[in-house]
Design an enzyme around this catalytic site. Structure first.
Site, PDB file in Angstrom:
ATOM      1  N   SER A  23      42.325  28.387  53.249  1.00 15.40           N
ATOM      2  CA  SER A  23      42.645  29.327  52.171  1.00 15.40           C
ATOM      3  C   SER A  23      42.873  28.611  50.848  1.00 15.40           C
ATOM      4  O   SER A  23      43.181  29.247  49.841  1.00 15.40           O
ATOM      5  CB  SER A  23      43.880  30.151  52.550  1.00 15.40           C
ATOM      6  OG  SER A  23      44.935  29.304  52.942  1.00 15.40           O
ATOM      7  N   ASN A 110      55.048  30.292  57.683  1.00 16.78           N
ATOM      8  CA  ASN A 110      55.100  31.763  57.663  1.00 16.78           C
ATOM      9  C   ASN A 110      56.109  32.297  56.643  1.00 16.78           C
ATOM     10  O   ASN A 110      55.815  33.239  55.907  1.00 16.78           O
ATOM     11  CB  ASN A 110      55.429  32.301  59.057  1.00 16.78           C
ATOM     12  CG  ASN A 110      54.369  31.912  60.079  1.00 16.78           C
ATOM     13  OD1 ASN A 110      53.317  31.410  59.711  1.00 16.78           O
ATOM     14  ND2 ASN A 110      54.653  32.130  61.358  1.00 16.78           N
ATOM     15  N   THR A 155      40.606  72.513  28.319  1.00 19.65           N
ATOM     16  CA  THR A 155      40.798  72.668  29.756  1.00 19.65           C
ATOM     17  C   THR A 155      39.401  72.916  30.309  1.00 19.65           C
ATOM     18  O   THR A 155      38.565  73.524  29.624  1.00 19.65           O
ATOM     19  CB  THR A 155      41.733  73.853  30.113  1.00 19.65           C
ATOM     20  OG1 THR A 155      41.120  75.060  29.667  1.00 19.65           O
ATOM     21  CG2 THR A 155      43.107  73.726  29.477  1.00 19.65           C
ATOM     22  N   HIS A 156      39.135  72.410  31.474  1.00 15.22           N
ATOM     23  CA  HIS A 156      37.787  72.468  32.065  1.00 15.22           C
ATOM     24  C   HIS A 156      36.745  71.829  31.141  1.00 15.22           C
ATOM     25  O   HIS A 156      35.568  72.189  31.186  1.00 15.22           O
ATOM     26  CB  HIS A 156      37.370  73.908  32.379  1.00 15.22           C
ATOM     27  CG  HIS A 156      38.411  74.695  33.117  1.00 15.22           C
ATOM     28  ND1 HIS A 156      38.462  74.771  34.505  1.00 15.22           N
ATOM     29  CD2 HIS A 156      39.465  75.421  32.660  1.00 15.22           C
ATOM     30  CE1 HIS A 156      39.491  75.532  34.860  1.00 15.22           C
ATOM     31  NE2 HIS A 156      40.123  75.921  33.775  1.00 15.22           N
ATOM     32  N   SER A 277      22.665  47.528  21.255  1.00 14.20           N
ATOM     33  CA  SER A 277      21.617  47.530  22.271  1.00 14.20           C
ATOM     34  C   SER A 277      20.575  46.510  21.872  1.00 14.20           C
ATOM     35  O   SER A 277      20.348  46.267  20.687  1.00 14.20           O
ATOM     36  CB  SER A 277      21.004  48.928  22.350  1.00 14.20           C
ATOM     37  OG  SER A 277      19.675  48.844  22.825  1.00 14.20           O
ATOM     38  N   LYS A 283      22.377  51.825  18.174  1.00 14.53           N
ATOM     39  CA  LYS A 283      23.450  51.969  19.162  1.00 14.53           C
ATOM     40  C   LYS A 283      24.733  51.208  18.823  1.00 14.53           C
ATOM     41  O   LYS A 283      24.704  50.113  18.290  1.00 14.53           O
ATOM     42  CB  LYS A 283      22.962  51.493  20.547  1.00 14.53           C
ATOM     43  CG  LYS A 283      21.911  52.367  21.182  1.00 14.53           C
ATOM     44  CD  LYS A 283      22.414  53.766  21.502  1.00 14.53           C
ATOM     45  CE  LYS A 283      23.218  53.823  22.754  1.00 14.53           C
ATOM     46  NZ  LYS A 283      22.475  53.854  23.967  1.00 14.53           N
ATOM     47  N   GLU A 290      33.888  51.653  29.005  1.00  9.34           N
ATOM     48  CA  GLU A 290      33.055  51.880  30.201  1.00  9.34           C
ATOM     49  C   GLU A 290      33.396  50.895  31.311  1.00  9.34           C
ATOM     50  O   GLU A 290      33.516  51.261  32.487  1.00  9.34           O
ATOM     51  CB  GLU A 290      31.573  51.715  29.852  1.00  9.34           C
ATOM     52  CG  GLU A 290      31.023  52.768  28.924  1.00  9.34           C
ATOM     53  CD  GLU A 290      29.647  52.351  28.429  1.00  9.34           C
ATOM     54  OE1 GLU A 290      28.672  52.520  29.181  1.00  9.34           O
ATOM     55  OE2 GLU A 290      29.544  51.835  27.309  1.00  9.34           O
ATOM     56  N   TYR A 317      54.009  37.202  62.240  1.00 10.25           N
ATOM     57  CA  TYR A 317      52.899  36.705  61.424  1.00 10.25           C
ATOM     58  C   TYR A 317      51.596  36.722  62.214  1.00 10.25           C
ATOM     59  O   TYR A 317      51.552  36.384  63.395  1.00 10.25           O
ATOM     60  CB  TYR A 317      53.177  35.270  60.930  1.00 10.25           C
ATOM     61  CG  TYR A 317      52.014  34.733  60.109  1.00 10.25           C
ATOM     62  CD1 TYR A 317      51.888  35.052  58.763  1.00 10.25           C
ATOM     63  CD2 TYR A 317      51.019  33.949  60.693  1.00 10.25           C
ATOM     64  CE1 TYR A 317      50.810  34.609  58.009  1.00 10.25           C
ATOM     65  CE2 TYR A 317      49.937  33.493  59.944  1.00 10.25           C
ATOM     66  CZ  TYR A 317      49.839  33.837  58.608  1.00 10.25           C
ATOM     67  OH  TYR A 317      48.766  33.398  57.873  1.00 10.25           O
ATOM     68  N   LYS A 325      45.724  38.021  50.017  1.00 11.93           N
ATOM     69  CA  LYS A 325      45.755  37.344  48.708  1.00 11.93           C
ATOM     70  C   LYS A 325      44.638  37.708  47.750  1.00 11.93           C
ATOM     71  O   LYS A 325      44.893  38.120  46.616  1.00 11.93           O
ATOM     72  CB  LYS A 325      45.779  35.829  48.923  1.00 11.93           C
ATOM     73  CG  LYS A 325      47.078  35.399  49.553  1.00 11.93           C
ATOM     74  CD  LYS A 325      47.163  33.937  49.813  1.00 11.93           C
ATOM     75  CE  LYS A 325      48.367  33.690  50.700  1.00 11.93           C
ATOM     76  NZ  LYS A 325      48.298  34.446  51.994  1.00 11.93           N
TER      77      LYS A 325
END
Ligand code: ARG
Length: 459
Positions: A23, A110, A155-156, A277, A283, A290, A317, A325
């Protein structure tokens, strides 16, 4: 590198199995926590007379030297070590010889790894709370700037009622404040030291667990040694808290993407938080929002992953727990990275207030206020609702706003209409009259912002 556990087993392991088992490539991140935990442990061993004081002193000096050399770059983590605990112990023995071999008295990897993870989680969580504070402050400042900017509330995703941009942004402040609260609360619960649980059953040595705990800034000790080495609840809890931070960031990201589109045209992002872009010269893309929206998926994945690792795992353990992790580190890194760009992105937002107000005017979002106007003049609300519905239907067909309909037309619908209706349905009035607690009126939003700032000051 040789194994700590050569003895009962030969210590020789198949090459593929060795790298599968190791690890170090990811738990090397815990090296500062590991060394600090070991310093506290060595101090306790000396204080309790479990090892000679001079050995304890030598160990502590050796460990401090390791920390110094790591930060100066004089010492590098050996990538062939099995894990961070092995690396530190062997580096110590290489430096101070036999005394170093006494460090692992009355402990196990442990309880050591449980300690390291808790120390790491506590620190990471505190840093994230701090980054959230910065974000909430940026949102509150933006909300203040635009507390008078009328926009349509939705709304919606249909235009609903007039609100202000400041009111809308203040809503996000509360989400992130709750996130801060939740993380702080999780820190409180995790802040008990597992060290001294040893492998699982405790130890026959006369340890002082409370001393180690207070040295390391814990509020106390985990009371059951089997729980001490088996508990990863705090990883789940913090991962869930981080997933919720991402939920909130993703909702705001989505709105930023929408608002900055040509179709909405409500905001512009500062150039340094957008990209262009390679082919379309016009753009200006909201990549940061995003990407944050997209990264939400991985943090949800990290949460589901740790829940699944722990499901049905018998005490105490199990090596499965090494899988706690990478997902947690990923969640921490991702949230930190998102928060790191989000606050300055918010600062760079400019609202196109005229466009917002125009869109609000076109959406019949004062229809509720017109119905309320009739109701206040004694028309039963159900009837008022129907009358206004018909007015909106005809206005839509004619392409006019409610403000543009002449009074004679209104009077034909109901004698209760009068010239004061125009004042009543102006968007400014609609906003200004919503002075209810939590409402969109400037005075209400100012109260919210004062409360948000007061809450922030407590962190
Ligand atoms: N690398 C291990 C982990 O992260 C450390 C604990 C190992 N304990 C053991 N008994 N093999 O969980």
């Amino acid at each position: 590198m040789s194994k700590l556990w050569a003895g009962r087993a030969s210590g020789k392991i198949n090459e593929a199995a060795e790298s599968f088992n190791a690890s170090i490539s990811f738990d090397k991140r815990l090296i500062t926590e590991d060394v600090k935990g070991s310093i506290a442990h060595a101090a306790m061993l000396g204080k309790q007379g479990i090892i000679p004081q001079k050995d304890s002193d030598m160990i502590i000096e050796g460990l401090a030297g390791i920390l110094d050399d790591l930060s100066s770059g004089a010492l590098e983590v050996d990538p062939t070590a099995e894990d961070v605990h092995t690396f530190v112990e062997q580096a110590l023995i290489a430096r101070i010889g036999d005394a170093g071999k006494k460090l692992h008295t009355a402990r196990s990897r442990n309880d050591q790894v449980a300690l390291d993870m808790k120390l790491y989680a506590r620190n990471a969580a505190e840093e994230i709370v701090y980054s959230l504070k910065t974000l909430v402050a940026a949102l509150a400042d933006k909300a203040e700037e635009y507390k008078g900017a009328v926009m349509s509330g939705y709304t919606h995703l249909q235009r609903a009622q007039p609100v202000t941009f400041g009111h809308h942004l203040a809503a996000y402040c509360y989400m992130f404040l709750r996130d801060m609260d939740r993380i702080k609360d999780a820190i409180k619960r995790l802040n008990l030291s597992p060290i001294g649980s040893a492998a699982l059953a405790g130890t026959t040595f006369p340890t002082d667990r409370k001393f180690e705990a207070s040295t390391l800034g814990f509020d106390g000790v985990v009371e059951n040694s089997m729980d001490g080495v088996s508990d990863r609840d705090y990883v789940v809890e913090l991962s869930a808290d981080l997933a919720l931070v991402m939920t909130h960031l993703s909702r705001l990201s989505e709105e930023i993407v929408l608002w900055s589109s040509f179709e909405f045209g409500y905001i512009t992002l500062s150039d340094d938080f957008t990209t262009g872009s390679s082919i379309m010269p016009q753009k200006k893309n909201p990549d940061i929002a995003e990407l944050t929206r997209g990264k939400t998926g991985r943090v949800y994945g990290d949460l589901v992953s740790i829940l699944t690792v722990l499901k049905s795992l018998p005490l105490a353990y199990n090596k499965d727990m090494q899988e706690d992790k990478e997902g947690f580190f990923d969640a921490v890194d991702t949230v930190k990275a998102c928060l790191g760009v989000f606050a300055p992105m918010i600062e760079g937002i400019t609202a196109k207030t005229e466009r917002m107000a125009q869109a609000a005017k076109e959406g019949y979002i004062n229809a509720t206020d017109l119905a309320d106007y009739l109701a206040k003049k004694g028309v039963p609300f159900r009837e008022a609702y129907k009358i206004v519905g018909e007015i909106v239907r005809d206005a839509t067909a004619k392409g006019v706003t409610l403000e543009e309909i002449p009074l004679e037309e209104y009077k034909k619908r109901s004698p209760a209409f009068d010239a004061d209706l125009y004042e009543e349905i102006s968007l400014e009035t609609c906003v200004a009259k919503r002075t209810s607690e939590g409402g969109t009126a400037i005075s209400s939003v100012e109260k919210q912002l004062a409360s948000i700032r007061a809450k922030l000051n407590k962190y």
